[in-house]
Design a protein around this motif. Structure first.
Motif, PDB file in Angstrom:
ATOM      1  N   VAL A 540      53.703  39.827  56.036  1.00 33.42           N
ATOM      2  CA  VAL A 540      54.949  40.276  56.070  1.00 33.42           C
ATOM      3  C   VAL A 540      55.208  41.742  57.073  1.00 33.42           C
ATOM      4  O   VAL A 540      54.125  42.084  57.223  1.00 33.42           O
ATOM      5  CB  VAL A 540      55.762  40.952  54.640  1.00 33.42           C
ATOM      6  CG1 VAL A 540      55.923  39.894  53.776  1.00 33.42           C
ATOM      7  CG2 VAL A 540      54.702  41.910  54.107  1.00 33.42           C
ATOM      8  N   LEU A 541      56.511  41.985  57.318  1.00 34.10           N
ATOM      9  CA  LEU A 541      56.652  43.129  58.110  1.00 34.10           C
ATOM     10  C   LEU A 541      57.689  44.119  57.236  1.00 34.10           C
ATOM     11  O   LEU A 541      58.654  43.619  56.947  1.00 34.10           O
ATOM     12  CB  LEU A 541      57.410  43.028  59.562  1.00 34.10           C
ATOM     13  CG  LEU A 541      57.820  44.003  60.105  1.00 34.10           C
ATOM     14  CD1 LEU A 541      56.653  44.904  60.613  1.00 34.10           C
ATOM     15  CD2 LEU A 541      58.816  43.655  61.035  1.00 34.10           C
ATOM     16  N   LEU A 542      57.114  45.261  56.952  1.00 34.15           N
ATOM     17  CA  LEU A 542      57.731  45.806  56.015  1.00 34.15           C
ATOM     18  C   LEU A 542      58.482  47.132  56.798  1.00 34.15           C
ATOM     19  O   LEU A 542      57.785  47.865  57.448  1.00 34.15           O
ATOM     20  CB  LEU A 542      56.873  46.694  54.925  1.00 34.15           C
ATOM     21  CG  LEU A 542      57.387  47.652  54.040  1.00 34.15           C
ATOM     22  CD1 LEU A 542      58.509  47.423  52.892  1.00 34.15           C
ATOM     23  CD2 LEU A 542      56.394  48.365  53.061  1.00 34.15           C
ATOM     24  N   ARG A 543      59.755  47.336  56.827  1.00 33.49           N
ATOM     25  CA  ARG A 543      60.448  48.408  57.435  1.00 33.49           C
ATOM     26  C   ARG A 543      61.110  49.372  56.369  1.00 33.49           C
ATOM     27  O   ARG A 543      61.787  48.919  55.498  1.00 33.49           O
ATOM     28  CB  ARG A 543      61.401  47.707  58.305  1.00 33.49           C
ATOM     29  CG  ARG A 543      60.812  46.921  59.405  1.00 33.49           C
ATOM     30  CD  ARG A 543      61.852  46.200  60.392  1.00 33.49           C
ATOM     31  NE  ARG A 543      62.314  44.934  59.544  1.00 33.49           N
ATOM     32  CZ  ARG A 543      63.287  44.132  60.092  1.00 33.49           C
ATOM     33  NH1 ARG A 543      63.768  44.382  61.398  1.00 33.49           N
ATOM     34  NH2 ARG A 543      63.576  43.047  59.492  1.00 33.49           N
ATOM     35  N   LEU A 544      60.885  50.628  56.717  1.00 31.71           N
ATOM     36  CA  LEU A 544      61.654  51.562  55.852  1.00 31.71           C
ATOM     37  C   LEU A 544      62.408  52.445  56.858  1.00 31.71           C
ATOM     38  O   LEU A 544      62.182  52.967  57.973  1.00 31.71           O
ATOM     39  CB  LEU A 544      60.247  52.326  55.316  1.00 31.71           C
ATOM     40  CG  LEU A 544      59.434  51.924  54.304  1.00 31.71           C
ATOM     41  CD1 LEU A 544      58.115  52.875  54.060  1.00 31.71           C
ATOM     42  CD2 LEU A 544      59.976  51.015  53.092  1.00 31.71           C
ATOM     43  N   ASP A 545      63.618  52.604  56.184  1.00 35.10           N
ATOM     44  CA  ASP A 545      64.485  53.696  56.636  1.00 35.10           C
ATOM     45  C   ASP A 545      65.000  54.573  55.497  1.00 35.10           C
ATOM     46  O   ASP A 545      64.947  54.299  54.310  1.00 35.10           O
ATOM     47  CB  ASP A 545      65.631  52.875  57.561  1.00 35.10           C
ATOM     48  CG  ASP A 545      66.311  53.726  58.425  1.00 35.10           C
ATOM     49  OD1 ASP A 545      65.956  54.924  58.600  1.00 35.10           O
ATOM     50  OD2 ASP A 545      67.105  53.236  59.157  1.00 35.10           O
ATOM     51  N   GLU A 546      65.824  55.669  55.894  1.00 31.13           N
ATOM     52  CA  GLU A 546      66.555  56.567  54.863  1.00 31.13           C
ATOM     53  C   GLU A 546      67.880  56.885  55.093  1.00 31.13           C
ATOM     54  O   GLU A 546      68.137  56.977  56.663  1.00 31.13           O
ATOM     55  CB  GLU A 546      65.634  57.601  54.602  1.00 31.13           C
ATOM     56  CG  GLU A 546      65.140  58.546  55.711  1.00 31.13           C
ATOM     57  CD  GLU A 546      64.140  59.657  55.447  1.00 31.13           C
ATOM     58  OE1 GLU A 546      64.554  60.765  55.362  1.00 31.13           O
ATOM     59  OE2 GLU A 546      62.869  59.060  55.343  1.00 31.13           O
ATOM     60  N   SER A 547      68.386  57.308  54.290  1.00 29.08           N
ATOM     61  CA  SER A 547      69.865  58.061  54.594  1.00 29.08           C
ATOM     62  C   SER A 547      70.132  58.886  53.597  1.00 29.08           C
ATOM     63  O   SER A 547      69.714  58.974  52.525  1.00 29.08           O
ATOM     64  CB  SER A 547      70.991  56.885  54.510  1.00 29.08           C
ATOM     65  OG  SER A 547      72.222  57.674  54.683  1.00 29.08           O
ATOM     66  N   PRO A 548      70.391  60.575  54.025  1.00 31.51           N
ATOM     67  CA  PRO A 548      70.724  60.744  55.290  1.00 31.51           C
ATOM     68  C   PRO A 548      69.199  60.907  56.316  1.00 31.51           C
ATOM     69  O   PRO A 548      68.330  60.894  55.606  1.00 31.51           O
ATOM     70  CB  PRO A 548      71.053  62.216  55.150  1.00 31.51           C
ATOM     71  CG  PRO A 548      71.455  62.225  53.761  1.00 31.51           C
ATOM     72  CD  PRO A 548      70.891  61.499  53.147  1.00 31.51           C
ATOM     73  N   SER A 549      69.296  60.948  57.597  1.00 32.44           N
ATOM     74  CA  SER A 549      68.342  60.784  58.263  1.00 32.44           C
ATOM     75  C   SER A 549      67.755  62.336  58.385  1.00 32.44           C
ATOM     76  O   SER A 549      68.054  63.450  58.558  1.00 32.44           O
ATOM     77  CB  SER A 549      68.571  60.790  59.815  1.00 32.44           C
ATOM     78  OG  SER A 549      67.776  60.885  60.908  1.00 32.44           O
ATOM     79  N   LEU A 550      66.391  62.256  58.334  1.00 33.43           N
ATOM     80  CA  LEU A 550      65.623  63.195  58.366  1.00 33.43           C
ATOM     81  C   LEU A 550      65.487  64.208  59.913  1.00 33.43           C
ATOM     82  O   LEU A 550      65.599  65.256  59.934  1.00 33.43           O
ATOM     83  CB  LEU A 550      63.771  63.153  58.071  1.00 33.43           C
ATOM     84  CG  LEU A 550      62.724  64.361  58.470  1.00 33.43           C
ATOM     85  CD1 LEU A 550      63.210  65.598  57.585  1.00 33.43           C
ATOM     86  CD2 LEU A 550      61.750  63.972  58.338  1.00 33.43           C
TER      87      LEU A 550
END
Length: 619
Positions: A540-550
Motif C-alpha cells: 500500500v501507499l500511506l499518505r498523511l496530511d494534517e489541518s491546520p498546516s504546520l
C-alpha cells in the motif's frame, strides 16, 4: 545570547529533520492534561432565540454559513444573549461536555489574574518586572530590560525577542527572557509575543506563591462553576500563561459574560463582583494599536463599537458585543493565528451589526424547527444538507397509517461493510522508517514529543466500522473508524492520552482506483489528521496530511518574529526552499510505502493497547 539561540535553533531543527530520536528538546516537556470527563459544574441559563429578541432563522443561517465556508473548519458555536444561551451547535464529532484547547485565548485569563493580583497589592501596573527577579539580573542586564513594566507585558509592547520558538530551546524561560535582547524601547510599539504572557504568569507565581490555576480557582473558576481546567506548565513548573490551557467551551462563554457584565457575576446565589470594576473596564478598552489590531490588557478590542475578543490561534474565540448584549464562543481548526479568519468574519457579520430587539419577538415555531434541524445536521468540514422537500399530504397520511398498522419494529441490524472497505482488511503492512505518525506534526511540535513514525498497520472489519491497529513508538494503538460515521476512541502515546474520533470512506482517485480515506479528529484539539491508503502491487501507499498546516503556522510565527527586527534562522531554513523545506514537507505530509507481511496473521491486533471506553457514537 542571540547567537547562542541561533545555534541551538539550528541544532534542534537538524535533530527534527533528520529524525534523531523522539525526545529532541533539552528538557522533559510537560504532559498534556488528561481529560477524565465532566462538563461545567454550573450551566448558564437556557432560553429560546425569540424570547431573547433574536431570530431562530438568522441563527440557523449563521450555522449553515459557517459549515459551508471554505477553510472555516468550525468545531462548535455557542451564542448567549441577556445572559442566557439561545443556541448551541456542535459539528460532529465535536460535542458538548469535552474540554477544548484555548491556545492564546487563555492570555485573557492570565491578564485577569494580573488584575486581581494588582488589586490585592502584590505588585503594581507600573512596577519594573526586573525588580521581582533580581536573581536573573546582573551588571550585563540592559537598561531596556530593566525598564520593562507589568503594563508593557500586558499590552505586548515590551520588546522582548525571546519567543515561542525559543521556548523549545531553553529549560529556564524566565532566565532566557532576561538574557535575550530587547528590540526596541519598551512601550514604543505593539509586537505580539506569547512570552509576555508567560512572564506575567511567572510574576504572579513569584509574588503570590501560587500558579495561575491555584490563584484563579477560588477567585474565578469556582464562583463561575467551571468544570475541569487543565493548564500546561514550563519545565520550571510555571503555567505557560499564553497557551496550553484546556477549558469547556461553555466555561469560556461564562468568562466572556463576566466581562460583559463589568466583572460582576449573576449566579444562583445572587450578584458577586469577581473582577475590580476599573480593571474590567480598562482591560477591554484599547490601550495600544498595532498592525494586527487594537489591544487592551491581554484582550483584543475595537473602539469603533466597544466590542472585544479573547482570541486563540486556529480560530478559538470568545466574542463579546456589548451593544447587542451578546456573547459567542466559537472553536475551530482553521489556519489563522490571530483574528483574521473567515469564521470570525461571518460570526461578526451575523452578531455585531444587527440591532436585535430589546424585547421578545413573536414565537416562530417554523424557525425553531429549522434551527433544530440545522443543529442536528452539523458535521465537521461539511455543509449542512438542505431541508427535505415536503411530501404531499396524502403521502404523509399514508406513511403514518402504514407505520401504525405495522406496529413496533425491531431495531435494524448493523450496516455491513461494503466490499470496497473489506478490500483493505486482513493484511499487515510494514513501513519504511519515517517521522510520519498518528498525531499531526503541528501537535508534536507544540507538545515537544516527536514520533519515530508508524512501523506497521493492520485493518480489521467490525460490523460497520474499521479497526486500525497502528504500530508506533514501540506500541500498537487501537483506533476505531466508523464507516461513513464518526466513532470515538482513546489512545495513549508517550504517556499522554488523547480522545479520538475517526470516520472512514472509500473514494476513487483520478485513475479510478479505490482510496481508503480516514479523517481523524482530536476533540480536545484544533488539529486533525487525514490518512489515505491506496493499494499497490506489493502493498500500500500511506499518505498523511494534517489541518491546520504546520508550514502555515511556521510561516506566520516567523513573520511575527520578524516584526521584532531580529533575524531568525528558522526563516531561511524552513521557508527559503531547498532541501530543508523538502524535509519539512516530508514531515508534514509524508508518503510511505508499506509491504505486506504476515498476510492474515492477527498478531499485530493481539498486541494492541485497549482502545479505551468509547464515549459516544456519532451518526
Amino acid at each position: 545570547m542571540a547567537l547562542m539561540t541561533q545555534v541551538k535553533t539550528l541544532r534542534l531543527l537538524r535533530e527534527v529533520l533528520l529524525g534523531h530520536g523522539t525526545r529532541v528538546l533539552p528538557y522533559e516537556p510537560d504532559s498534556k492534561p488528561e481529560f477524565t470527563g465532566g462538563g461545567p459544574a454550573q450551566r448558564m441559563p437556557r432560553s429560546g432565540p425569540e424570547a431573547e429578541g433574536m431570530s431562530s432563522v438568522a441563527l440557523a443561517q449563521l450555522y449553515c454559513d459557517l459549515a459551508a465556508a471554505k477553510g472555516a473548519c468550525v468545531h462548535g458555536l455557542i451564542v448567549a444573549r441577556h445572559g442566557r444561551v439561545v443556541s448551541e451547535g456542535w459539528f460532529a464529532p465535536f460535542r458538548s461536555g469535552v474540554w477544548h484547547v484555548t491556545h492564546s485565548l487563555c492570555k485573557s485569563f492570565t491578564g485577569t489574574a494580573v488584575g486581581l493580583a494588582v488589586e490585592e497589592g502584590f505588585f503594581g501596573l507600573d512596577d519594573k518586572v526586573a525588580d521581582y527577579f533580581p536573581e536573573y539580573c546582573s551588571l550585563l542586564t540592559s537598561r531596556r530590560t530593566r525598564a520593562i513594566t507589568v503594563r508593557h507585558l500586558l499590552t505586548m509592547c515590551s520588546g522582548i525577542t525571546f519567543n515561542e520558538m525559543g521556548e523549545a530551546l531553553e529549560r529556564d524561560w524566565v532566565r532566557a527572557i532576561f538574557e535575550s535582547e530587547v528590540a526596541f524601547e519598551p512601550g514604543a510599539k505593539f509586537v505580539y509575543n506569547s512570552m509576555n504572557s508567560y512572564l506575567l504568569s511567572a510574576l504572579v507565581k513569584k509574588t503570590t506563591g501560587q500558579g495561575l490555576t491555584d490563584f484563579l480557582t477560588p477567585r474565578i473558576f469556582e464562583p463561575l462553576g467551571f468544570g475541569p481546567v487543565g493548564w500546561e506548565k514550563c519545565p520550571c513548573g510555571i503555567e505557560k500563561g499564553g497557551w496550553g490551557m484546556y477549558l469547556d467551551p461553555e466555561d469560556m462563554l461564562k468568562f466572556g459574560q463576566l466581562y460583559l457584565q463589568g466583572g460582576v457575576w449573576r449566579g444562583p446565589q445572587g450578584e458577586r463582583r469577581l473582577i475590580p470594576e476599573a480593571w474590567a473596564r480598562e482591560a477591554v478598552r484599547t490601550q495600544i494599536t498595532g498592525a494586527d489590531g487594537e489591544y487592551g490588557w491581554q484582550i483584543w478590542t475595537r473602539e469603533e463599537d466597544g466590542s472585544f475578543l479573547m482570541n486563540g490561534m486556529f480560530g478559538q474565540y470568545v466574542a463579546v458585543f456589548p451593544q447587542q448584549d451578546v456573547v459567542a464562543v466559537l472553536t475551530s481548526g482553521n489556519g489563522n493565528l490571530l483574528t483574521d479568519s473567515v469564521a470570525y468574519t461571518r460570526l461578526r457579520a451575523a452578531l455585531a451589526q444587527p440591532h436585535f430587539s430589546d424585547g421578545p419577538l413573536p414565537a416562530d415555531p417554523a424557525g425553531e424547527k429549522e434551527l433544530a434541524r440545522v443543529l442536528a445536521a452539523l458535521e465537521f468540514d461539511r455543509p449542512v444538507p438542505p431541508p427535505p422537500l415536503p411530501q404531499p399530504w396524502y403521502r404523509a397520511a399514508w406513511a403514518r397509517l402504514s407505520k401504525r398498522a405495522r406496529g413496533p419494529q425491531p431495531a435494524p441490524p448493523p450496516r455491513a461493510l461494503p466490499p470496497e472497505a473489506l478490500a483493505f482488511c486482513g493484511e499487515t503492512w510494514r513501513f519504511e522508517k519515517s517521522r510520519g505518525g498518528l498525531m499531526p506534526m503541528i501537535l508534536q511540535f507544540m507538545d515537544g514529543r516527536f514520533s519515530d513514525g508508524v512501523r506497521a498497520l493492520r485493518i480489521e472489519a467490525a460490523e460497520d466500522a474499521l479497526i486500525l491497529y497502528w504500530e508506533e513508538g514501540g506500541a500498537t494503538l487501537c483506533l476505531p473508524a466508523g464507516w461513513k460515521r464518526w466513532a470515538d476512541g482513546r489512545v495513549c502515546m508517550q504517556g499522554e492520552t488523547f480522545l479520538t474520533a475517526a470516520r472512514a470512506e472509500v473514494k476513487l482517485d483520478e485513475d479510478d482506483q479505490p482510496v481508503l480515506k480516514i479523517q481523524l479528529c482530536l476533540p480536545e484539539h484544533s488539529s486533525c489528521r487525514r490518512i489515505k491508503l491506496s493499494r499497490q502491487e506489493e502493498g500500500v501507499l500511506l499518505r498523511l496530511d494534517e489541518s491546520p498546516s504546520l508550514a502555515l503556522a511556521i510561516s506566520k510565527v516567523v513573520g511575527q518574529a520578524a516584526n521584532t527586527g531580529t533575524k531568525d534562522p528558522m526563516s531561511d531554513l524552513l521557508l527559503g526552499g531547498g532541501y530543508p523545506q523538502y524535509r519539512v514537507q516530508q514531515l508534514i505530509a509524508p508518503q510511505l510505502r508499506g509491504v505486506v507481511t504476515h498476510a492474515g496473521d492477527p498478531a499485530l491486533a493481539a498486541e494492541a493497547q485497549p482502545a479505551g471506553r468509547e464515549i459516544t457514537k456519532q451518526g
